[in-house]
Design an enzyme around this catalytic site. Structure first.
Site, PDB file in Angstrom:
ATOM      1  N   HIS A  69      53.925 -15.733  48.955  1.00  0.00           N
ATOM      2  CA  HIS A  69      53.084 -15.358  49.837  1.00  0.00           C
ATOM      3  C   HIS A  69      53.552 -15.519  51.465  1.00  0.00           C
ATOM      4  O   HIS A  69      52.899 -14.719  52.301  1.00  0.00           O
ATOM      5  CB  HIS A  69      51.375 -15.854  49.654  1.00  0.00           C
ATOM      6  CG  HIS A  69      51.515 -17.318  50.412  1.00  0.00           C
ATOM      7  ND1 HIS A  69      51.609 -18.486  49.600  1.00  0.00           N
ATOM      8  CD2 HIS A  69      51.230 -18.015  51.428  1.00  0.00           C
ATOM      9  CE1 HIS A  69      51.453 -19.494  50.278  1.00  0.00           C
ATOM     10  NE2 HIS A  69      51.343 -19.239  51.442  1.00  0.00           N
ATOM     11  N   ASP A  99      53.825 -17.698  42.780  1.00  0.00           N
ATOM     12  CA  ASP A  99      53.942 -17.926  44.193  1.00  0.00           C
ATOM     13  C   ASP A  99      55.149 -18.592  44.728  1.00  0.00           C
ATOM     14  O   ASP A  99      55.283 -19.294  45.559  1.00  0.00           O
ATOM     15  CB  ASP A  99      52.755 -18.907  44.676  1.00  0.00           C
ATOM     16  CG  ASP A  99      52.516 -18.668  46.188  1.00  0.00           C
ATOM     17  OD1 ASP A  99      52.887 -17.832  46.724  1.00  0.00           O
ATOM     18  OD2 ASP A  99      51.895 -19.423  46.909  1.00  0.00           O
ATOM     19  N   SER A 178      53.211 -24.294  53.673  1.00  0.00           N
ATOM     20  CA  SER A 178      53.435 -23.430  52.343  1.00  0.00           C
ATOM     21  C   SER A 178      55.082 -23.420  52.248  1.00  0.00           C
ATOM     22  O   SER A 178      55.944 -22.891  53.214  1.00  0.00           O
ATOM     23  CB  SER A 178      52.932 -22.057  52.434  1.00  0.00           C
ATOM     24  OG  SER A 178      51.620 -22.120  52.536  1.00  0.00           O
ATOM     25  N   THR A 194      51.852 -25.337  48.485  1.00  0.00           N
ATOM     26  CA  THR A 194      51.187 -23.952  48.855  1.00  0.00           C
ATOM     27  C   THR A 194      50.013 -24.162  49.290  1.00  0.00           C
ATOM     28  O   THR A 194      49.148 -25.064  48.946  1.00  0.00           O
ATOM     29  CB  THR A 194      51.070 -23.119  47.621  1.00  0.00           C
ATOM     30  OG1 THR A 194      50.524 -21.934  47.958  1.00  0.00           O
ATOM     31  CG2 THR A 194      50.406 -23.750  46.393  1.00  0.00           C
TER      32      THR A 194
END
Length: 325
Positions: A69, A99, A178, A194
């Site tokens: 992301h 992710d 993140s 994250t």
């Protein structure tokens, strides 16, 4: 009249000193491997910032691991390390389902991080997070492992997806964290932090056999073909009677079945406890994930569940994860 005793500061400070020394030692080991990254896009007026976070150097020739992301919708950017060195970055590949993403820059001056194995983690274990929250480079927070094998639903590209087998920690994480490192007390990277679930809940994608396979696929092909079931789950310890009946101590409790997903079509229900998939025992999200790579797409997957005290057999046919990579 008795004289008041002086407090034993040495004894009082002992545990704190040991804790502090551990955190400082790990921070000193891990911080050089963690870069602040900024991903950019092109505009007629020049390049503009599209995303920012952290990344962990894991090879000597400049490959870094971050969150999918963080790099979504971008192909280039730059990284800054704690020693002040900088490098331009190019996106190698991303896997929204885990992710995780890999970016590449020139060979850095610092050595790569050492990966550990999140399968060795235990609830209550000390972990240290290193990242760049709110643009504050090299920030360190510490906490404990609050939970293992979590699965969280997230939105990506307009679709609801599930990130499996995440680590939950009470180490403070913010948006810029993140892609940063979650390390054990030996300074080994056991997770990639994250903040996708929002502030106040520390989560990390584990470094384990499955994620190593994902990283290898991203390095080789720039994408990961994934089979998709569509369940939100959590590890579950069976009661004594169920252990006797099934021969298993653990299963995977289904918290939610995503509407219209292969799991939904196959008949899985919230509250089911998955015992086996593909005739293999399932005790955590990773044991299920191992079965859901490219060769499982479109193939019948027999699943045995415990439902209302009875064993029930169903068959789900996993789809390919749409828009993956």
């Amino acid at each position: 009249m008795e004289q008041a005793q002086e407090p034993n500061t040495a004894a009082d400070d002992g545990p704190l000193d040991s804790y502090s020394e551990t955190v400082m030692r790990v921070a000193e080991t891990v911080t050089p491997h963690v870069a602040a990254i900024e991903m950019t896009g092109n505009h007629r007026n020049g390049r503009f910032r599209m995303g920012a976070g952290s990344a962990v150097l894991f090879t000597e020739d400049g490959y870094l691991l971050t969150n999918s992301h963080v790099v979504a919708g971008t192909h280039q950017g730059h990284a800054a390390f704690a020693d002040g060195s900088r490098t331009d970055l190019e996106l190698v590949g991303a896997d929204p389902l885990s992710d995780l993403a890999v970016v590449h820059g020139r060979a850095p001056k610092v050595a790569p991080a050492q990966f550990g194995d999140a399968e060795t983690l235990r609830v209550g274990q000390l972990v240290i997070a290193v990242g760049n929250p709110l643009g504050l480079a090299g920030s360190v927070t510490a906490g404990v492992v609050s939970g293992l094998g979590r699965a969280i639903p997230v939105w990506s590209s307009g679709n609801r997806r599930v990130i499996e087998d995440v680590i939950q920690t009470d180490a403070a994480l913010n948006a810029g964290s993140s892609g940063g490192a979650l390390a054990d007390t030996h300074g080994r990277i056991v997770g990639i932090n994250t903040a996708v679930a929002g502030a106040g809940l520390g989560l990390a994608v584990p470094i384990n056999t499955t994620t190593r396979r994902i990283i290898s696929a991203l390095l080789k092909d720039g994408r990961v073909r994934r089979a998709y079931l569509g369940v939100v789950s959590t590890p579950f310890r069976l009661n004594a009677s169920a252990v006797i009946r099934t021969g298993q101590r653990d299963g995977l409790r289904v918290v939610e079945v995503l509407a219209g997903s292969p799991a939904d079509r196959g008949g899985l229900r919230a509250g089911d406890v998955i015992l086996t998939a593909g005739s293999r025992p399932v005790s955590n999200a990773e044991s299920l994930q191992k079965l859901l790579f490219a060769d499982a797409i479109g193939q019948p997957l027999p699943i045995r569940v415990l439902r209302d005290g009875q064993e029930v057999d169903i068959v789900a046919v996993p789809d390919e994860m749409a828009g993956n990579g």
